[in-house]
Design a protein around this motif. Structure first.
Motif, PDB file in Angstrom:
ATOM      1  N   LEU A  84       0.816  -1.213   0.000  1.00 29.62           N
ATOM      2  CA  LEU A  84       0.000   0.000   0.000  1.00 29.62           C
ATOM      3  C   LEU A  84       0.851   1.265   0.000  1.00 29.62           C
ATOM      4  CD1 LEU A  84      -2.850  -0.891   2.519  1.00 29.62           C
ATOM      5  CD2 LEU A  84      -3.080  -0.475   0.071  1.00 29.62           C
ATOM      6  N   PHE A  85       1.989   1.234   0.692  1.00 33.67           N
ATOM      7  CA  PHE A  85       2.772   2.457   0.893  1.00 33.67           C
ATOM      8  C   PHE A  85       4.104   2.426   0.157  1.00 33.67           C
ATOM      9  CE2 PHE A  85       0.192   2.019   4.898  1.00 33.67           C
ATOM     10  CZ  PHE A  85      -0.758   2.958   4.528  1.00 33.67           C
ATOM     11  N   ASP A  86       4.185   1.567  -0.863  1.00 32.06           N
ATOM     12  CA  ASP A  86       5.370   1.508  -1.710  1.00 32.06           C
ATOM     13  C   ASP A  86       6.637   1.293  -0.890  1.00 32.06           C
ATOM     14  OD1 ASP A  86       6.649   1.460  -4.147  1.00 32.06           O
ATOM     15  OD2 ASP A  86       6.984   3.630  -4.200  1.00 32.06           O
ATOM     16  N   ARG A  87       6.590   0.260  -0.044  1.00 34.17           N
ATOM     17  CA  ARG A  87       7.744  -0.130   0.758  1.00 34.17           C
ATOM     18  C   ARG A  87       8.099  -1.583   0.432  1.00 34.17           C
ATOM     19  NH1 ARG A  87       8.719   2.146   5.831  1.00 34.17           N
ATOM     20  NH2 ARG A  87      10.171   0.397   6.041  1.00 34.17           N
ATOM     21  N   PRO A  88       8.768  -1.812  -0.694  1.00 34.03           N
ATOM     22  CA  PRO A  88       9.088  -3.190  -1.082  1.00 34.03           C
ATOM     23  C   PRO A  88       9.942  -3.922  -0.053  1.00 34.03           C
ATOM     24  CG  PRO A  88      10.223  -1.600  -2.499  1.00 34.03           C
ATOM     25  CD  PRO A  88       9.234  -0.823  -1.697  1.00 34.03           C
ATOM     26  N   ASP A  89      10.678  -3.162   0.791  1.00 34.47           N
ATOM     27  CA  ASP A  89      11.478  -3.826   1.824  1.00 34.47           C
ATOM     28  C   ASP A  89      10.579  -4.579   2.805  1.00 34.47           C
ATOM     29  OD1 ASP A  89      10.688  -1.072   2.522  1.00 34.47           O
ATOM     30  OD2 ASP A  89      11.649  -1.467   4.449  1.00 34.47           O
ATOM     31  N   LEU A  90       9.392  -4.027   3.102  1.00 32.13           N
ATOM     32  CA  LEU A  90       8.484  -4.712   4.013  1.00 32.13           C
ATOM     33  C   LEU A  90       7.930  -5.985   3.373  1.00 32.13           C
ATOM     34  CD1 LEU A  90       6.499  -1.680   5.522  1.00 32.13           C
ATOM     35  CD2 LEU A  90       8.440  -2.922   6.522  1.00 32.13           C
ATOM     36  N   VAL A  91       7.647  -5.931   2.080  1.00 28.99           N
ATOM     37  CA  VAL A  91       7.191  -7.134   1.373  1.00 28.99           C
ATOM     38  C   VAL A  91       8.300  -8.194   1.388  1.00 28.99           C
ATOM     39  CG1 VAL A  91       6.308  -8.057  -0.802  1.00 28.99           C
ATOM     40  CG2 VAL A  91       5.648  -5.747  -0.069  1.00 28.99           C
ATOM     41  N   ASP A  92       9.543  -7.751   1.241  1.00 24.33           N
ATOM     42  CA  ASP A  92      10.675  -8.694   1.304  1.00 24.33           C
ATOM     43  C   ASP A  92      10.753  -9.372   2.673  1.00 24.33           C
ATOM     44  OD1 ASP A  92      11.373  -8.073  -1.286  1.00 24.33           O
ATOM     45  OD2 ASP A  92      12.988  -6.690  -0.723  1.00 24.33           O
ATOM     46  N   ARG A  93      10.536  -8.581   3.745  1.00 22.42           N
ATOM     47  CA  ARG A  93      10.592  -9.179   5.083  1.00 22.42           C
ATOM     48  C   ARG A  93       9.453 -10.193   5.274  1.00 22.42           C
ATOM     49  NH1 ARG A  93      14.151  -5.983   4.360  1.00 22.42           N
ATOM     50  NH2 ARG A  93      14.786  -7.852   3.240  1.00 22.42           N
ATOM     51  N   ALA A  94       8.295  -9.877   4.725  1.00 24.75           N
ATOM     52  CA  ALA A  94       7.175 -10.825   4.799  1.00 24.75           C
ATOM     53  C   ALA A  94       7.513 -12.112   4.059  1.00 24.75           C
ATOM     54  CB  ALA A  94       5.913 -10.182   4.216  1.00 24.75           C
ATOM     55  N   THR A  95       8.130 -11.970   2.903  1.00 25.79           N
ATOM     56  CA  THR A  95       8.492 -13.142   2.098  1.00 25.79           C
ATOM     57  C   THR A  95       9.523 -14.001   2.815  1.00 25.79           C
ATOM     58  OG1 THR A  95       8.053 -11.854   0.087  1.00 25.79           O
ATOM     59  CG2 THR A  95       9.333 -13.885  -0.161  1.00 25.79           C
ATOM     60  N   GLU A  96      10.480 -13.354   3.474  1.00 26.54           N
ATOM     61  CA  GLU A  96      11.506 -14.118   4.203  1.00 26.54           C
ATOM     62  C   GLU A  96      10.898 -14.896   5.371  1.00 26.54           C
ATOM     63  OE1 GLU A  96      14.842 -10.778   2.982  1.00 26.54           O
ATOM     64  OE2 GLU A  96      14.014 -10.816   5.016  1.00 26.54           O
ATOM     65  N   ALA A  97       9.932 -14.277   6.052  1.00 25.47           N
ATOM     66  CA  ALA A  97       9.264 -14.989   7.150  1.00 25.47           C
ATOM     67  C   ALA A  97       8.461 -16.176   6.607  1.00 25.47           C
ATOM     68  CB  ALA A  97       8.349 -14.035   7.917  1.00 25.47           C
ATOM     69  N   ALA A  98       7.816 -15.982   5.473  1.00 27.50           N
ATOM     70  CA  ALA A  98       7.055 -17.077   4.860  1.00 27.50           C
ATOM     71  C   ALA A  98       7.989 -18.211   4.444  1.00 27.50           C
ATOM     72  CB  ALA A  98       6.267 -16.551   3.662  1.00 27.50           C
ATOM     73  N   ASP A  99       9.140 -17.854   3.892  1.00 20.48           N
ATOM     74  CA  ASP A  99      10.138 -18.875   3.524  1.00 20.48           C
ATOM     75  C   ASP A  99      10.548 -19.696   4.750  1.00 20.48           C
ATOM     76  OD1 ASP A  99      10.271 -18.325   0.805  1.00 20.48           O
ATOM     77  OD2 ASP A  99      11.876 -16.848   1.030  1.00 20.48           O
ATOM     78  N   LEU A 100      10.758 -19.007   5.871  1.00 17.71           N
ATOM     79  CA  LEU A 100      11.142 -19.703   7.101  1.00 17.71           C
ATOM     80  C   LEU A 100      10.054 -20.691   7.525  1.00 17.71           C
ATOM     81  CD1 LEU A 100      13.129 -19.880   9.603  1.00 17.71           C
ATOM     82  CD2 LEU A 100      11.518 -18.331  10.724  1.00 17.71           C
ATOM     83  N   LEU A 101       8.803 -20.267   7.454  1.00 13.90           N
ATOM     84  CA  LEU A 101       7.717 -21.162   7.851  1.00 13.90           C
ATOM     85  C   LEU A 101       7.682 -22.404   6.961  1.00 13.90           C
ATOM     86  CD1 LEU A 101       4.800 -18.672   8.648  1.00 13.90           C
ATOM     87  CD2 LEU A 101       6.297 -19.859  10.258  1.00 13.90           C
ATOM     88  N   VAL A 102       7.890 -22.223   5.672  1.00 13.99           N
ATOM     89  CA  VAL A 102       7.882 -23.374   4.761  1.00 13.99           C
ATOM     90  C   VAL A 102       9.076 -24.286   5.043  1.00 13.99           C
ATOM     91  CG1 VAL A 102       8.078 -24.081   2.351  1.00 13.99           C
ATOM     92  CG2 VAL A 102       6.587 -22.169   2.966  1.00 13.99           C
ATOM     93  N   ARG A 103      10.232 -23.696   5.242  1.00 10.78           N
ATOM     94  CA  ARG A 103      11.464 -24.489   5.423  1.00 10.78           C
ATOM     95  C   ARG A 103      11.501 -25.202   6.767  1.00 10.78           C
ATOM     96  NH1 ARG A 103      14.269 -19.925   4.699  1.00 10.78           N
ATOM     97  NH2 ARG A 103      15.281 -20.289   6.697  1.00 10.78           N
ATOM     98  N   VAL A 104      11.096 -24.499   7.829  1.00 11.69           N
ATOM     99  CA  VAL A 104      11.326 -24.995   9.188  1.00 11.69           C
ATOM    100  C   VAL A 104      10.054 -25.552   9.832  1.00 11.69           C
ATOM    101  CG1 VAL A 104      12.074 -24.325  11.514  1.00 11.69           C
ATOM    102  CG2 VAL A 104      13.289 -23.446   9.497  1.00 11.69           C
ATOM    103  N   HIS A 105       8.920 -24.923   9.561  1.00 11.29           N
ATOM    104  CA  HIS A 105       7.685 -25.287  10.272  1.00 11.29           C
ATOM    105  C   HIS A 105       6.821 -26.297   9.528  1.00 11.29           C
ATOM    106  CE1 HIS A 105       7.480 -22.232  13.650  1.00 11.29           C
ATOM    107  NE2 HIS A 105       8.529 -21.820  12.960  1.00 11.29           N
TER     108      HIS A 105
END
Length: 673
Positions: A426-447
């Motif tokens: 919404l606020f043109d902050r792709p860094d926040l989308v990147d952090r969300a993606t990294e957390a999702a990757d962790l859930l897939v890999r570890v959880h």
């Protein structure tokens, strides 16, 4: 053998050329054939990129049994609305006059003189959601035509009434309706604190889920009262001591009614939920305060709760060393006038004390004050306040920090993924989308194991031993669905589907109820089952929301039926205890609105595509789902059969099994959403 559409030039008609239905194009010959055979005309109108047109084609027009029924008792006429907008306009007006709504596919029964007498849009192959099946409709019209020719109009009117009655009976069995949500709003209004915002008395908790309901209710109905309660509560919390005025983020709750003194613990789930609420409040109001709080809370999540592995830690303690070796609640956050002066000097300290409500007596313990933005402080020099804030924050960083609980909880990380993905987009902050993606990757890999079963927690990148519970599956799926919409990566939709299939297989009970633990979980003296919100949405209602969104993306009947079954509890509890089932009420708003299915097609680097996509992301329509990508992209089912329009990027909006005409103008799309 091909039917009469084989030689047509319309791609839509050619898609139906090999149907077992003996289609005619719109022509005088078709009506002459109906007159000769003394049968009604079945008119079906659609277009080649209409999602539900293709669903009905596959379910009914490609089915030999249904086709035989059509061929024996009707002359079937297929029309491409883009090729014959005149035919489409005439009968769409009739449909809207008769039913109060329209859309495609449009299904109309006509006399051989082309006079319409029975109307509808999409009909399913079996009875669903209070709608009759298509074969039932065919049999009903055939019987009326054969036995009560003079009463066809009257019979059609009776059938419509009967069908609407069936629909009401279905909703009466459990799906919450308009009246239930209106009663819930009334209940919240009664408990609303009109002076200080929020609901009830002290201690006062951030009502995140109820605020989501109020925002969605306003979006769907235009209720100004609902929006006012949400906006005023949002402002009161953001100006209060429960919000960290220097570092962003919210404490767990306020011990008083006015949000001044918090319990200083900061939880991941509160901040994830509130980050998302303020982003949605901004969508509804354009408020600068809502935008600032959403972004500051997102930055707090990343700065203070993100783990080295890319997930998010559970909490920050309330206590920390006060500088004398004693652990004291709030020591990291509170200020005295003397402490302000030591950092800022006398003049700026006086301004800071007035601006942040720091008093000689203190608003907390031992003469210290919690920073807030009291209304009586009035406007101040923005640049000077920004400098004061930066200096105070830097000085605070020198204090002993509160302890951090570093375990990663799957459900709460799912909530954080949804919040960061949406806020970043919404606020043109792709860094926040990147952090969300990294957390999702962790859930897939570890959880997540190879069969998509979730582990509840991890720490330092290692999975714990506890099985995920319903809220883990539901909230992680919710996060993945939000990430899919924002990134355009269909893998996240697929992962959400894996998790929700497990919900269907292992967490469901009779009558749409859900359990908090899986069928094969450790047996306790009682199997837990709680549909009410606590600090987070209940697993029950969170699952309903994720199931509904996934069904909107994929057209899965099983997932939508499960969502509707789960929402029965909202019909029961919503009007009586709305504060404690806010997320269920929010999901019910999405169900009543559709939810809307938005597909945006175009080249990702095309500015026109980006403008449509931005507009879609800012939609306030409750629970709307978005798929964006190249035309015919394989990433999302909603992109299938959706071409560019005149070579330009386009947006398609469907709801309630019918689709609007595609649009290429962002302003037109905004009006639809």
């Amino acid at each position: 053998m091909p039917n009469r559409l084989a030689h047509e030039t319309s791609p839509y008609l050619l898609q139906h050329a090999d149907n077992p239905v003996d289609w005619w194009p719109w022509s005088a010959e078709a009506f002459e054939e109906a007159r000769r055979r003394d049968v009604p005309v079945l008119l079906s109108v659609g277009y080649s990129s209409c999602h539900w047109c293709h669903v009905m084609a596959h379910e009914s027009f490609e089915d030999d049994t249904t086709a035989a029924l059509v061929n024996e008792h009707f002359v079937a006429v297929k029309v491409d609305r883009e090729e014959r907008p005149d035919v489409d306009a005439v009968y769409m007006e009739a449909v809207q006059a008769a039913t109060g709504q329209g859309g495609w596919p449009m299904t109309v029964f006509l006399t051989p003189d082309a006079a319409p007498f029975y109307f509808g849009t999409y009909f399913p192959p079996e009875p669903r959601h209070g709608m009759p099946s298509f074969p039932e409709v065919l049999e009903g019209v055939r019987g009326a035509w054969a036995d009560r020719r003079d009463e066809v109009g009257e019979v059609a009117e009776r059938i419509v009434k009967d069908l609407s009655g069936r629909s009401l009976a279905y909703s009466g069995e459990g799906v919450p309706g308009e009246e239930d949500l209106a009663q819930a709003l009334l209940g919240l209004t009664r408990e609303y604190d009109a002076t200080r915002g929020g609901f009830g008395g002290a201690p006062k908790f951030p009502p995140s889920m109820a605020l989501e309901f109020l925002l969605r209710h306003h979006a769907r109905t235009g209720s100004e009262g609902a929006l006012q309660m949400a906006a005023d509560t949002g402002e009161a919390m953001a100006r209060g001591g429960i919000y960290d005025q220097l570092g962003g983020g919210f404490a767990r709750y306020a011990v008083d009614r006015a949000w001044v003194v918090p319990h200083f613990e900061k939880m991941l789930y509160d901040n994830a939920l509130l980050c998302r609420v303020y982003a949605h409040l901004w969508k509804a109001t354009g408020s600068d305060l809502a935008r600032r709080v959403a972004l500051e809370t997102a930055d707090f999540l990343v700065r203070e709760l993100r783990t080295p592995e890319g997930g998010f830690a559970s909490a920050l303690d309330a206590d920390s060393d006060d500088g004398t070796g004693k652990h004291v609640e709030g020591a990291f956050y509170v200020w005295t006038p003397e402490q302000l002066a030591a950092v800022l000097g006398e003049q700026d300290a006086a301004l800071a004390a007035a601006h942040y409500g720091v008093t000689e007596d203190g608003t907390f313990e031992h003469g210290s004050s919690v920073l807030q933005l009291p209304p009586e402080a009035g406007p101040a020099d923005a640049d000077r306040i920004a400098s004061i804030r930066a200096r105070l924050l830097a000085a605070r960083e020198e204090r002993e920090r509160p302890g951090r609980d570093d375990k990663v909880v799957a459900a709460w990380n799912g909530l954080a993924i949804a919040a960061l993905a949406e806020t970043g987009a919404l606020f043109d902050r792709p860094d926040l989308v990147d952090r969300a993606t990294e957390a999702a990757d962790l859930l897939v890999r570890v959880h997540m194991d190879e069969s998509a079963r979730l582990t509840r927690t991890s720490k330092d990148g290692r999975a714990g031993t506890n099985a995920g519970v319903l809220e883990d599956y539901a909230d992680v799926a919710e996060g993945f669905l939000a990430l899919a919409a924002v990134t355009g990566e269909g893998a996240w939709l697929e992962f959400a589907g894996f998790l929700l299939d497990i919900v269907l297989d292992r967490f469901t009970a009779e009558g749409g109820a859900l359990y908090d633990t899986a069928h094969d979980a450790e047996a306790l003296i009682r199997r837990p089952q709680d549909p009410t919100d606590n600090a987070t949405p209940s697993g029950w209602t969170a699952a309903a929301g994720a199931l509904l969104s996934y069904a909107a993306h994929t057209g899965s009947e099983a997932h939508r039926a499960a969502a509707e079954g789960a929402l029965g509890v909202v019909k029961a509890l919503g009007p009586r205890a709305p504060r404690f089932i806010g997320w269920g009420l929010a999901v019910a708003e999405a169900l009543l609105d559709g939810p809307r299915e938005i597909a945006v097609v175009g080249a990702p680097d095309d500015e026109a595509f980006q403008a449509l996509r931005r507009t879609a992301l800012r939609a306030t329509a409750p629970g709307a789902v978005l798929a964006a990508g190249a035309p015919g992209g394989e990433e999302f089912p909603l992109l299938k059969d959706r071409p560019l329009v005149g070579g330009s990027p386009a947006a398609y909006v469907c709801r309630h099994f019918t689709c609007d005409a595609p649009v290429t103008d962002p302003d037109e799309l905004r009006r639809k959403l």
